[in-house]
Design a protein around this motif. Structure first.
Motif, PDB file in Angstrom:
ATOM      1  N   GLY A  68       0.661  -1.242   0.217  1.00 13.45           N
ATOM      2  CA  GLY A  68      -0.435   0.117  -0.274  1.00 13.45           C
ATOM      3  C   GLY A  68       0.552   1.557  -0.278  1.00 13.45           C
ATOM      4  N   ASP A  69       1.836   0.928  -0.308  1.00 16.49           N
ATOM      5  CA  ASP A  69       2.950   2.235  -0.582  1.00 16.49           C
ATOM      6  C   ASP A  69       3.194   2.903   0.564  1.00 16.49           C
ATOM      7  OD1 ASP A  69       3.493   1.427  -3.630  1.00 16.49           O
ATOM      8  OD2 ASP A  69       1.964   3.357  -3.165  1.00 16.49           O
ATOM      9  N   ALA A  70       3.101   2.053   2.403  1.00 17.30           N
ATOM     10  CA  ALA A  70       3.558   2.953   3.545  1.00 17.30           C
ATOM     11  C   ALA A  70       4.680   2.189   4.006  1.00 17.30           C
ATOM     12  CB  ALA A  70       2.048   1.959   4.302  1.00 17.30           C
ATOM     13  N   VAL A  71       5.097   3.302   4.588  1.00 15.65           N
ATOM     14  CA  VAL A  71       6.874   2.505   4.639  1.00 15.65           C
ATOM     15  C   VAL A  71       6.958   1.845   6.164  1.00 15.65           C
ATOM     16  CG1 VAL A  71       8.484   3.997   6.249  1.00 15.65           C
ATOM     17  CG2 VAL A  71       7.604   5.198   4.411  1.00 15.65           C
ATOM     18  N   VAL A  72       7.912   0.476   5.910  1.00 19.31           N
ATOM     19  CA  VAL A  72       7.793  -0.404   7.298  1.00 19.31           C
ATOM     20  C   VAL A  72       8.670  -0.476   7.368  1.00 19.31           C
ATOM     21  CG1 VAL A  72       7.656  -2.156   7.568  1.00 19.31           C
ATOM     22  CG2 VAL A  72       6.577  -2.448   5.668  1.00 19.31           C
ATOM     23  N   LYS A  73       9.594   0.196   7.190  1.00 20.16           N
ATOM     24  CA  LYS A  73      10.948   0.024   7.903  1.00 20.16           C
ATOM     25  C   LYS A  73      11.649   1.380   6.808  1.00 20.16           C
ATOM     26  CE  LYS A  73      14.996  -0.730  10.308  1.00 20.16           C
ATOM     27  NZ  LYS A  73      14.311  -0.160  12.188  1.00 20.16           N
ATOM     28  N   ALA A  74      12.032   2.703   7.937  1.00 23.36           N
ATOM     29  CA  ALA A  74      13.239   4.147   7.331  1.00 23.36           C
ATOM     30  C   ALA A  74      14.407   3.810   8.336  1.00 23.36           C
ATOM     31  CB  ALA A  74      12.150   5.173   6.858  1.00 23.36           C
ATOM     32  N   SER A  75      15.339   4.018   7.485  1.00 27.95           N
ATOM     33  CA  SER A  75      16.486   4.668   8.849  1.00 27.95           C
ATOM     34  C   SER A  75      16.324   5.520   8.985  1.00 27.95           C
ATOM     35  CB  SER A  75      17.489   4.248   7.868  1.00 27.95           C
ATOM     36  OG  SER A  75      18.297   5.096   6.469  1.00 27.95           O
ATOM     37  N   SER A  76      17.210   6.234   9.881  1.00 25.88           N
ATOM     38  CA  SER A  76      17.236   7.482   9.911  1.00 25.88           C
ATOM     39  C   SER A  76      17.911   8.602   9.292  1.00 25.88           C
ATOM     40  CB  SER A  76      18.296   7.811  11.582  1.00 25.88           C
ATOM     41  OG  SER A  76      19.694   7.216  11.295  1.00 25.88           O
ATOM     42  N   ALA A  77      18.628   8.313   8.470  1.00 23.71           N
ATOM     43  CA  ALA A  77      19.162   9.118   7.481  1.00 23.71           C
ATOM     44  C   ALA A  77      17.918   8.976   6.285  1.00 23.71           C
ATOM     45  CB  ALA A  77      20.859   8.674   6.702  1.00 23.71           C
ATOM     46  N   ALA A  78      17.577   8.715   5.796  1.00 22.85           N
ATOM     47  CA  ALA A  78      15.916   8.542   4.941  1.00 22.85           C
ATOM     48  C   ALA A  78      15.672  10.225   5.578  1.00 22.85           C
ATOM     49  CB  ALA A  78      15.702   7.150   5.016  1.00 22.85           C
ATOM     50  N   TYR A  79      15.018   9.900   7.062  1.00 22.19           N
ATOM     51  CA  TYR A  79      14.448  11.015   7.410  1.00 22.19           C
ATOM     52  C   TYR A  79      15.293  12.694   7.577  1.00 22.19           C
ATOM     53  CZ  TYR A  79      10.969   8.041   9.480  1.00 22.19           C
ATOM     54  OH  TYR A  79       9.398   6.540   9.492  1.00 22.19           O
ATOM     55  N   ALA A  80      16.514  12.035   7.915  1.00 24.10           N
ATOM     56  CA  ALA A  80      17.055  13.591   7.848  1.00 24.10           C
ATOM     57  C   ALA A  80      17.625  13.989   6.383  1.00 24.10           C
ATOM     58  CB  ALA A  80      18.636  13.008   8.312  1.00 24.10           C
ATOM     59  N   LEU A  83      12.927  11.637   2.883  1.00 30.04           N
ATOM     60  CA  LEU A  83      12.158  10.832   1.836  1.00 30.04           C
ATOM     61  C   LEU A  83      11.257  10.706   2.660  1.00 30.04           C
ATOM     62  CD1 LEU A  83      15.757   8.878   1.246  1.00 30.04           C
ATOM     63  CD2 LEU A  83      14.510  10.858  -0.117  1.00 30.04           C
ATOM     64  N   VAL A  84      11.162  10.710   3.944  1.00 34.42           N
ATOM     65  CA  VAL A  84       9.473   9.981   4.314  1.00 34.42           C
ATOM     66  C   VAL A  84       8.990  11.345   5.379  1.00 34.42           C
ATOM     67  CG1 VAL A  84       9.435   8.682   6.390  1.00 34.42           C
ATOM     68  CG2 VAL A  84      11.490   7.724   4.684  1.00 34.42           C
ATOM     69  N   ARG A  85       8.113  11.185   5.146  1.00 35.79           N
ATOM     70  CA  ARG A  85       7.506  12.606   6.183  1.00 35.79           C
ATOM     71  C   ARG A  85       5.699  11.995   6.132  1.00 35.79           C
ATOM     72  NH1 ARG A  85       8.742  17.564   2.745  1.00 35.79           N
ATOM     73  NH2 ARG A  85      11.143  17.532   3.159  1.00 35.79           N
ATOM     74  N   GLY A  86       5.000  12.067   7.336  1.00 35.32           N
ATOM     75  CA  GLY A  86       3.939  11.143   8.024  1.00 35.32           C
ATOM     76  C   GLY A  86       4.066   9.861   7.646  1.00 35.32           C
ATOM     77  N   GLY A  87       4.860   9.159   7.201  1.00 38.01           N
ATOM     78  CA  GLY A  87       4.458   7.158   7.338  1.00 38.01           C
ATOM     79  C   GLY A  87       4.847   7.027   5.592  1.00 38.01           C
ATOM     80  N   LYS A  88       4.823   8.328   5.227  1.00 34.85           N
ATOM     81  CA  LYS A  88       4.726   8.010   3.399  1.00 34.85           C
ATOM     82  C   LYS A  88       5.892   8.429   3.064  1.00 34.85           C
ATOM     83  CE  LYS A  88       0.707   6.460   3.160  1.00 34.85           C
ATOM     84  NZ  LYS A  88       0.679   5.128   2.665  1.00 34.85           N
ATOM     85  N   LEU A  89       6.688   7.888   1.614  1.00 35.80           N
ATOM     86  CA  LEU A  89       7.807   8.205   0.870  1.00 35.80           C
ATOM     87  C   LEU A  89       7.293   9.650   0.348  1.00 35.80           C
ATOM     88  CD1 LEU A  89      10.549   7.640  -0.094  1.00 35.80           C
ATOM     89  CD2 LEU A  89       9.268   6.450  -2.103  1.00 35.80           C
ATOM     90  N   SER A  90       8.179  10.483   0.525  1.00 40.64           N
ATOM     91  CA  SER A  90       7.351  11.844  -0.554  1.00 40.64           C
ATOM     92  C   SER A  90       8.189  12.356  -1.393  1.00 40.64           C
ATOM     93  CB  SER A  90       8.162  12.868   0.588  1.00 40.64           C
ATOM     94  OG  SER A  90       9.382  13.153   1.188  1.00 40.64           O
ATOM     95  N   VAL A  91       9.352  11.558  -1.871  1.00 41.70           N
ATOM     96  CA  VAL A  91       9.157  12.058  -2.718  1.00 41.70           C
ATOM     97  C   VAL A  91       8.944  11.182  -4.549  1.00 41.70           C
ATOM     98  CG1 VAL A  91      11.661  11.586  -4.901  1.00 41.70           C
ATOM     99  CG2 VAL A  91      11.462  12.004  -1.777  1.00 41.70           C
ATOM    100  N   GLU A  92       8.093  11.729  -5.129  1.00 42.90           N
ATOM    101  CA  GLU A  92       7.335  11.340  -6.104  1.00 42.90           C
ATOM    102  C   GLU A  92       7.642  10.151  -7.425  1.00 42.90           C
ATOM    103  OE1 GLU A  92       3.810   9.672  -7.904  1.00 42.90           O
ATOM    104  OE2 GLU A  92       4.045  11.105  -5.764  1.00 42.90           O
ATOM    105  N   PRO A  93       9.214  10.977  -7.899  1.00 39.39           N
ATOM    106  CA  PRO A  93       9.826   9.606  -8.596  1.00 39.39           C
ATOM    107  C   PRO A  93      10.318   8.599  -8.113  1.00 39.39           C
ATOM    108  CG  PRO A  93      10.170  11.704  -8.996  1.00 39.39           C
ATOM    109  CD  PRO A  93       9.745  11.947  -7.527  1.00 39.39           C
ATOM    110  N   MET A  94      10.573   8.418  -7.068  1.00 37.62           N
ATOM    111  CA  MET A  94      10.961   7.672  -6.340  1.00 37.62           C
ATOM    112  C   MET A  94       9.674   6.718  -5.909  1.00 37.62           C
ATOM    113  SD  MET A  94      13.847   8.644  -3.225  1.00 37.62           S
ATOM    114  CE  MET A  94      15.399   9.733  -4.210  1.00 37.62           C
TER     115      MET A  94
END
Length: 447
Positions: A68-80, A83-94
């Motif tokens: 469902g495109d929900a984030v199951v796991k994300a590293s701290s670097a991804a948040y920094a 890339l991840v905001r509100g439990g979703k991947l925020s970059v549309e091309p990715m």
């Protein structure tokens, strides 16, 4: 007979009812197992064994998405990286890459320029994104930050281009001058003139190659491997001796609160001015001498004739240990605000025409910057156009010098007084007997 038949019929009916009830109970239990419970509705997809551990040690930013495109796991670097905001991947091309990979199972990779999070200056963040399927339900996204690598590559390209240009200039001049010598073989005066120019260009080429070697050595070597206590008065004496001829040619007076050259031509020796002769720096003697020599040489080259150059040193109290400050002040042309931000760049020249006339390569201040940084110090500059400049080397004091200061508290008192802020403008003459130093006055032509 009738009784037996009735009993058999009743037993058959009971068996049928029992079978029907058992079948209904089995179907009901299966239905209950398939029905989602409140707990199961909120259970996250389980990562394959070992994936969580692998993702935790990766240098790349990692994001795992479910169907469902929900984030199951994300590293701290991804948040920094944002890339991840509100439990979703925020970059549309990715996100679109992840959906395509989930659909056909193909691994995809792309390089993107993303807006840098938290800045309004339009700076781009260069990243490389790679998407791959992770099991039957999950998708793994790995993002590598390429910003620093691209910056280093740009610096390397600029450096190669600058070196090529700087080497081409004297080599081309030598080629033209050699042709001129051949054409003027029957004119001894012209040959002598062209030979003098060839010598100047050869010297310029030699200096450029030597400074390239010095810069490479400063950047690649660890200066503290061969570190030793280096006396500040000896460094200043060596720097002044290196520039004595150039200063004498322009009738520039060099003054110091540590080392006072003797004689009207400032040659043949010198005397210690006193007050700061106990100062020492822990580091590589050759690199420290080269850095201070470059600062003094620049001060002489960019100063008008019959002015003064001052070199002063003092101890400054700082958390974690005292520092030694060595300031080189001139009465030269000064540096504009826009140029001050770039003067420590390799091959950058404030006045290219004057630099060519003085034989400068544009590498001297870059070497000073790298020497200061490799010795856990820094170099700063104050300058005003038409009033001169002050370059200050700030380096940690040698431990032996600090021990001597603790054994002689009087020296600490003097150092504390000399390090106190002062709003007086020091003159070059006062440097010979004072530990205070500041910028020199506006250019003053001696009679």
């Amino acid at each position: 007979m009738d009784v037996n038949a009735a009993v058999a019929a009743a037993a058959a009916i009971a068996g049928v009812l029992t079978g029907v009830i058992a079948m209904l109970a089995f179907r009901w239990s299966e239905r209950d197992l398939k029905r989602p419970t409140r707990t199961s509705l909120h259970t996250d997809p389980v990562l394959p064994p070992g994936v969580d551990t692998v993702l935790s040690v990766l240098r790349s930013s990692a994001v795992v998405l479910d169907e469902g495109d929900a984030v199951v796991k994300a590293s701290s670097a991804a948040y920094a990286l944002g890339l991840v905001r509100g439990g979703k991947l925020s970059v549309e091309p990715m996100l679109q890459m992840a959906r395509d990979t989930r659909r056909d199972g193909e691994i995809r990779q792309v390089e993107l320029d993303l807006p840098r999070r938290g800045t309004g200056r339009g700076e781009a963040l260069a990243v490389s994104a790679r998407v791959a399927p992770l099991g039957s339900r999950l998708v793994l996204l790995l993002v590598e930050d390429l910003t620093e690598a691209r910056r280093i590559e740009a610096v390397r390209r600029d450096f190669v281009a600058n070196v090529s240009h700087e080497l081409k200039t004297p080599v081309g001049a030598l080629s033209l001058l050699s042709e001129a010598v051949m054409d003027a073989s029957d004119d001894p005066e012209a040959v002598q003139r062209f030979a003098g120019r060839m010598q100047i260009e050869a010297t310029r080429l030699t200096n450029l190659v030597q400074e390239l070697i010095d810069l490479s050595r400063v950047q690649n070597d660890d200066p503290l491997e061969d570190a030793e206590p280096v006396r500040v008065d000896e460094l200043i004496a060596e720097a002044m001796d290196r520039c004595r001829h150039a200063a004498g040619t322009k009738q520039i007076t060099m003054a110091s609160n540590v080392w006072a050259p003797e004689g009207p031509d400032q040659g043949g020796g010198g005397r210690r001015a006193g007050g700061t002769t106990d100062l020492s720096i822990w580091g590589n003697r050759g690199q420290l001498a080269a850095a201070l020599g470059n600062l003094v040489e620049n001060a002489v080259n960019y100063s008008p004739a019959r002015t003064r150059v001052g070199i002063a040193a003092r101890r400054v109290n700082a958390p974690g240990g005292d520092n030694i400050e060595i300031a080189v002040t001139d009465q030269g042309i000064g540096i504009s605000d826009k140029d001050k931000e770039r003067i420590f760049e390799r091959f950058y020249r404030v006045d290219p025409a004057r630099s060519r006339a003085t034989g400068g390569t544009g590498l001297g201040l870059a070497i000073v910057k790298h020497v200061a940084a490799s010795h856990s110090g820094e170099v700063t500059v104050w300058s005003s156009e038409g009033q001169g400049s002050t370059f200050t080397l700030r380096l940690p004091e040698a431990g032996a010098a600090r021990d001597r200061a603790q054994q002689h508290p009087g020296l600490d008192d003097e150092a504390g007084q000399s390090a106190a802020p002062s709003h007086r403008r020091a003159t070059p003459d006062s440097l010979a007997d004072s530990t205070a130093y500041e910028t020199l006055s506006a250019p003053e032509v001696l009679p």
